[in-house]
Design a protein around this motif. Structure first.
Motif, PDB file in Angstrom:
ATOM      1  N   GLU A  71      39.517  -1.645 -53.969  1.00 59.57           N
ATOM      2  CA  GLU A  71      39.745  -0.229 -54.248  1.00 59.57           C
ATOM      3  C   GLU A  71      40.062   0.422 -53.063  1.00 59.57           C
ATOM      4  O   GLU A  71      39.951   1.687 -53.018  1.00 59.57           O
ATOM      5  CB  GLU A  71      38.227   0.138 -54.564  1.00 59.57           C
ATOM      6  CG  GLU A  71      37.600  -0.824 -55.872  1.00 59.57           C
ATOM      7  CD  GLU A  71      36.300  -0.209 -56.199  1.00 59.57           C
ATOM      8  OE1 GLU A  71      35.621   0.627 -55.335  1.00 59.57           O
ATOM      9  OE2 GLU A  71      35.783  -0.479 -57.283  1.00 59.57           O
ATOM     10  N   ASP A  72      40.669  -0.270 -52.104  1.00 63.56           N
ATOM     11  CA  ASP A  72      41.399   0.899 -50.967  1.00 63.56           C
ATOM     12  C   ASP A  72      42.764   1.101 -51.042  1.00 63.56           C
ATOM     13  O   ASP A  72      43.326   1.514 -50.235  1.00 63.56           O
ATOM     14  CB  ASP A  72      40.983  -0.014 -49.713  1.00 63.56           C
ATOM     15  CG  ASP A  72      41.673  -1.141 -49.671  1.00 63.56           C
ATOM     16  OD1 ASP A  72      42.416  -1.694 -50.625  1.00 63.56           O
ATOM     17  OD2 ASP A  72      41.686  -1.991 -48.680  1.00 63.56           O
ATOM     18  N   GLY A  73      43.381   0.683 -52.337  1.00 64.63           N
ATOM     19  CA  GLY A  73      44.643   1.160 -52.463  1.00 64.63           C
ATOM     20  C   GLY A  73      45.610   0.117 -51.744  1.00 64.63           C
ATOM     21  O   GLY A  73      47.115   0.258 -51.812  1.00 64.63           O
ATOM     22  N   SER A  74      45.128  -0.773 -51.338  1.00 60.09           N
ATOM     23  CA  SER A  74      46.122  -1.848 -50.604  1.00 60.09           C
ATOM     24  C   SER A  74      46.777  -2.803 -51.395  1.00 60.09           C
ATOM     25  O   SER A  74      47.806  -3.330 -51.049  1.00 60.09           O
ATOM     26  CB  SER A  74      45.152  -2.563 -49.728  1.00 60.09           C
ATOM     27  OG  SER A  74      44.289  -3.673 -50.349  1.00 60.09           O
TER      28      SER A  74
END
Length: 208
Positions: free
Chosen positions: A40-43
């Protein structure tokens, strides 16, 4: 005390992560569970993890690493009595007039509060999660505003903390349902422990 193990890695796309997850499920010894989740960190990375109650096959993991371009981190997970830990760590919750607590905090109930006894158990709903807390506060506000329901349905009840909160406020028909039979058993036990046996109908059901 027995030890279990986790094998964890990250993959940069969903199809590859799902393929690795399926390959892990075919390992020997077989893992007790495999999870594939988008971070969920956009990685754009995906987490792939497997859990074993036996030492995982190092050669098998190495083969999967070579085939799928992964690198596993294998860790030991000591056996933990999670229910006992929750009892130690979870403090009482105040939500409006409601005071949600375990039996170990029964002597801390404030005067005038509506106590809800919830023991640590295999069902969701102690009041610490923001959703449950917010719903208890909403019940409190509705009662203050003079709202009078004709009936109440607590769907996905977990511990039935919301159904019990409603039962403290209104003398109406209350149904608490969950898809998990363990949760239904816990809900029934909690209703009895709170003196609400017979006030709440606890049923196993998938959805409304």
């Amino acid at each position: 005390m027995s030890t279990s193990y986790s094998a964890f890695t990250t993959i940069d796309n969903k199809p590859a992560a799902e393929a690795l997850g399926e390959a892990l499920e075919r390992m020997e010894p077989e893992p007790t569970g495999v999870g594939v989740f988008e971070m969920e960190d956009g990685s754009g990375l995906w987490e792939v993890a497997a859990y074993f109650i036996e030492t995982p096959d190092a050669a098998g993991l190495a083969l999967l690493e070579a085939m799928h371009g992964a690198r596993f981190v294998v860790s030991e997970i000591p056996e933990t009595d999670w229910v006992a830990k929750v009892k130690r760590d979870l403090a009482p919750v105040v939500a409006g007039r409601f005071f949600v607590h375990g039996s170990h905090d029964g002597d801390k109930v404030p005067a005038g509060a509506e106590p809800l006894l919830i023991e640590a158990a295999m069902a969701f709903g102690t009041g610490h999660h923001g959703t449950t807390l917010g719903c208890l506060q909403a019940l409190d506000h509705l009662a203050d505003a003079g709202f009078q329901p004709k009936s109440v349905a607590d769907i996905g009840c977990g511990t039935a903390v919301l159904a019990m909160g409603a039962a403290r406020l209104w003398d109406v028909r209350i149904i608490a349902s969950d898809i998990d039979e363990v949760a239904v058993d816990v809900a029934l036990a909690n209703a009895k422990a709170n003196g609400l046996e017979g006030r709440i109908e606890c049923v196993e059901a998938a959805g409304f």
